[in-house]
Enzyme design. Structure first.
Site, PDB file in Angstrom:
ATOM      1  CE  LYS A 118      30.658  35.677  41.085  1.00 43.68           C
ATOM      2  NZ  LYS A 118      31.029  37.073  41.034  1.00 43.68           N
ATOM      3  CE  LYS A 200      37.176  30.310  41.335  1.00 48.81           C
ATOM      4  NZ  LYS A 200      36.807  31.589  40.737  1.00 48.81           N
ATOM      5  CE  LYS A 203      37.930  37.772  46.446  1.00 48.05           C
ATOM      6  NZ  LYS A 203      37.925  39.067  45.719  1.00 48.05           N
TER       7      LYS A 203
HETATM    8  P1  TYM Z   1      38.018  37.934  40.393  1.00 49.38           P
HETATM    9  O1  TYM Z   1      37.920  39.093  41.301  1.00 49.38           O
HETATM   10  O2  TYM Z   1      37.081  36.801  40.585  1.00 49.38           O
HETATM   11  O3  TYM Z   1      39.455  37.347  40.383  1.00 49.38           O
HETATM   12  C1  TYM Z   1      40.583  38.190  40.183  1.00 49.38           C
HETATM   13  C2  TYM Z   1      41.663  37.406  39.467  1.00 49.38           C
HETATM   14  O4  TYM Z   1      42.068  36.287  40.259  1.00 49.38           O
HETATM   15  C3  TYM Z   1      42.027  35.106  39.459  1.00 49.38           C
HETATM   16  N1  TYM Z   1      41.661  33.978  40.328  1.00 49.38           N
HETATM   17  C4  TYM Z   1      42.381  32.863  40.440  1.00 49.38           C
HETATM   18  N2  TYM Z   1      43.530  32.467  39.862  1.00 49.38           N
HETATM   19  C5  TYM Z   1      44.021  31.263  40.202  1.00 49.38           C
HETATM   20  N3  TYM Z   1      43.413  30.433  41.098  1.00 49.38           N
HETATM   21  C6  TYM Z   1      42.265  30.782  41.705  1.00 49.38           C
HETATM   22  N4  TYM Z   1      41.693  29.968  42.590  1.00 49.38           N
HETATM   23  C7  TYM Z   1      41.696  32.060  41.377  1.00 49.38           C
HETATM   24  N5  TYM Z   1      40.583  32.723  41.806  1.00 49.38           N
HETATM   25  C8  TYM Z   1      40.577  33.891  41.145  1.00 49.38           C
HETATM   26  C9  TYM Z   1      40.959  35.373  38.407  1.00 49.38           C
HETATM   27  O5  TYM Z   1      41.140  34.552  37.275  1.00 49.38           O
HETATM   28  C10 TYM Z   1      41.195  36.843  38.114  1.00 49.38           C
HETATM   29  O6  TYM Z   1      42.245  36.996  37.178  1.00 49.38           O
HETATM   30  N6  TYM Z   1      35.727  39.311  36.304  1.00 49.38           N
HETATM   31  C11 TYM Z   1      37.008  39.402  36.952  1.00 49.38           C
HETATM   32  C12 TYM Z   1      37.364  40.849  37.291  1.00 49.38           C
HETATM   33  C13 TYM Z   1      37.364  41.729  36.102  1.00 49.38           C
HETATM   34  C14 TYM Z   1      38.349  41.780  35.092  1.00 49.38           C
HETATM   35  C15 TYM Z   1      37.909  42.786  34.187  1.00 49.38           C
HETATM   36  C16 TYM Z   1      39.519  41.067  34.859  1.00 49.38           C
HETATM   37  C17 TYM Z   1      36.426  42.677  35.813  1.00 49.38           C
HETATM   38  N7  TYM Z   1      36.741  43.297  34.678  1.00 49.38           N
HETATM   39  C18 TYM Z   1      38.652  43.100  33.048  1.00 49.38           C
HETATM   40  C19 TYM Z   1      40.255  41.378  33.713  1.00 49.38           C
HETATM   41  C20 TYM Z   1      39.823  42.364  32.832  1.00 49.38           C
HETATM   42  C21 TYM Z   1      36.894  38.619  38.222  1.00 49.38           C
HETATM   43  O7  TYM Z   1      35.850  38.257  38.615  1.00 49.38           O
HETATM   44  O8  TYM Z   1      37.988  38.456  38.875  1.00 49.38           O
END
Ligand code: TYM
Length: 338
Positions: A118, A200, A203
């Site tokens: 990031k 990966k 978004k």
């Molecule tokens: P975020 O918003 O980036 O992603 C949300 C979830 O989607 C999964 N993910 C993917 N899985 C498979 N293939 C992909 N290309 C892909 N892109 C994203 C991520 O692994 C995630 O599970 N930090 C976390 C949000 C968060 C969180 C938490 C999660 C904040 N606090 C506490 C669990 C527990 C995040 O950035 O997710």
């Protein structure tokens, strides 16, 4: 564990639109797990504080956060049985994050790959929030004494640092926190970009053809899959190293249709890439369609969602404050006078 009950906890940043990666790596599993483990307490956050690490347009951001709530519900998470709530509505998150910052080493944060990624993408805004992002995530998880954290592969490192912080804290103060485990699904945990299949699906990818969004219409989905980068061979065979594009499509099709990779290979023996890509596009689009319809309805049912937002915020506050008060007491902060 909270009392007698095990706890499932996860969430997504409330930025932009949910992608097929988010859906397959996270949301789809949340729905399945909430059916498979009805006895767990289940919390699913809309992580709007995390979103602030990147500049947001306020009006758009607010709208997106609402849209996330509606899509969680549309995807099948019943808000009556699952505590879906906004992270920013539970002030204990920020309060515990501060305390945990004081129990986290810079050396640990320096190793986080998401911070490195990031900060290279947003080199004009490498803020302290981006750096301490994993500590806020640890606070999210630990406040709810969560046992199991269903996430995609990319979040595994963050769950691991959370375990390290919790273990350090417990060693000093006794068993305050439950040590969480990441729950990574067998299929769909790492969906790759359709344009650069060694990266990966994300978004924020500048190339819109690289990412499927869960709100994309059928034509857009089919078009994006038709343009997916593959290889110069003709065989539909799983080989992550030599055929990352086709392997990614096999994975997507397999999870969508509940088949194994081998079943998919067999189904498409002797068929061309064009036919396969179309089948993947159709499978994705037909799985998303009912969710898109429910989502559109939910956005018009304002008071229905508002009722759950209020009740679930309160439930999350109750659980989170219980842990926060315990932590405050353990570290020696002065107790409130009642
Ligand atoms: P975020 O918003 O980036 O992603 C949300 C979830 O989607 C999964 N993910 C993917 N899985 C498979 N293939 C992909 N290309 C892909 N892109 C994203 C991520 O692994 C995630 O599970 N930090 C976390 C949000 C968060 C969180 C938490 C999660 C904040 N606090 C506490 C669990 C527990 C995040 O950035 O997710």
């Amino acid at each position: 564990m909270f009392g007698e009950k095990k706890v499932l906890y996860s969430g997504m940043q409330a930025t932009g639109t949910i992608t097929l990666g988010n859906y397959l790596g996270a949301l789809k599993n949340w729905v399945e797990l909430s059916n498979d483990f009805p006895d767990y307490e289940r919390f699913f956050g809309i992580m709007d504080l995390h979103s602030l690490t990147v500049r947001q347009n306020a009006a758009e951001f607010r709208k997106n956060a609402r849209s996330f709530y509606a899509f969680y519900v549309a995807a099948g998470l019943d808000p009556e049985k699952n505590c879906i709530y906004y992270q920013s509505h539970v002030s204990a998150h920020a309060e515990l994050a501060w305390i945990l910052n004081c129990f986290t080493y810079m050396g640990e944060l320096n190793r986080m790959t998401q911070f490195k990624d990031k900060s290279s993408k947003h080199s004009d805004n490498i803020n302290a929030g981006l750096y301490t992002y994993p500590v806020l995530m640890a606070a999210d998880i630990l406040l709810f004494q969560a046992d199991s954290i269903p996430v995609g592969v990319d979040q595994k490192q963050h769950v691991e640092i959370c375990r390290d912080i919790a273990t350090r804290f417990n060693n000093l103060y006794g068993d305050v926190f439950t040590i969480p485990n990441p729950y990574i699904p067998k299929g769909g945990a790492k969906i790759m970009s359709l344009q650069e299949p060694d990266r990966k699906m994300s978004k924020s990818d500048e190339n819109q053809n690289a990412t499927i969004f869960v709100l994309d219409d059928t034509d857009t989905i089919i078009r994006k899959f038709k343009r997916a980068v593959t290889d110069s061979e003709t065989e539909i065979r799983y080989d992550e190293e030599k055929k990352p594009g086709i392997s990614n499509l096999i994975d997507i099709y397999a999870v969508m249709t509940k088949k194994t990779r081998e079943d998919v290979e067999k189904e498409f023996v002797g068929k061309g890439y064009g036919e396969f890509k179309l089948a993947v596009g159709e499978a994705v689009s037909s799985a998303l369609k009912p969710m898109q319809q429910r989502y559109a309805e939910l956005l018009t049912e304002k008071s229905y969602l508002d009722g759950f937002i209020k009740a679930n915020d309160e439930k999350a506050q109750y659980f989170a404050n219980k842990t926060l008060r315990k932590v405050q007491k353990k570290v020696g902060l002065t107790e409130r006078i009642r």
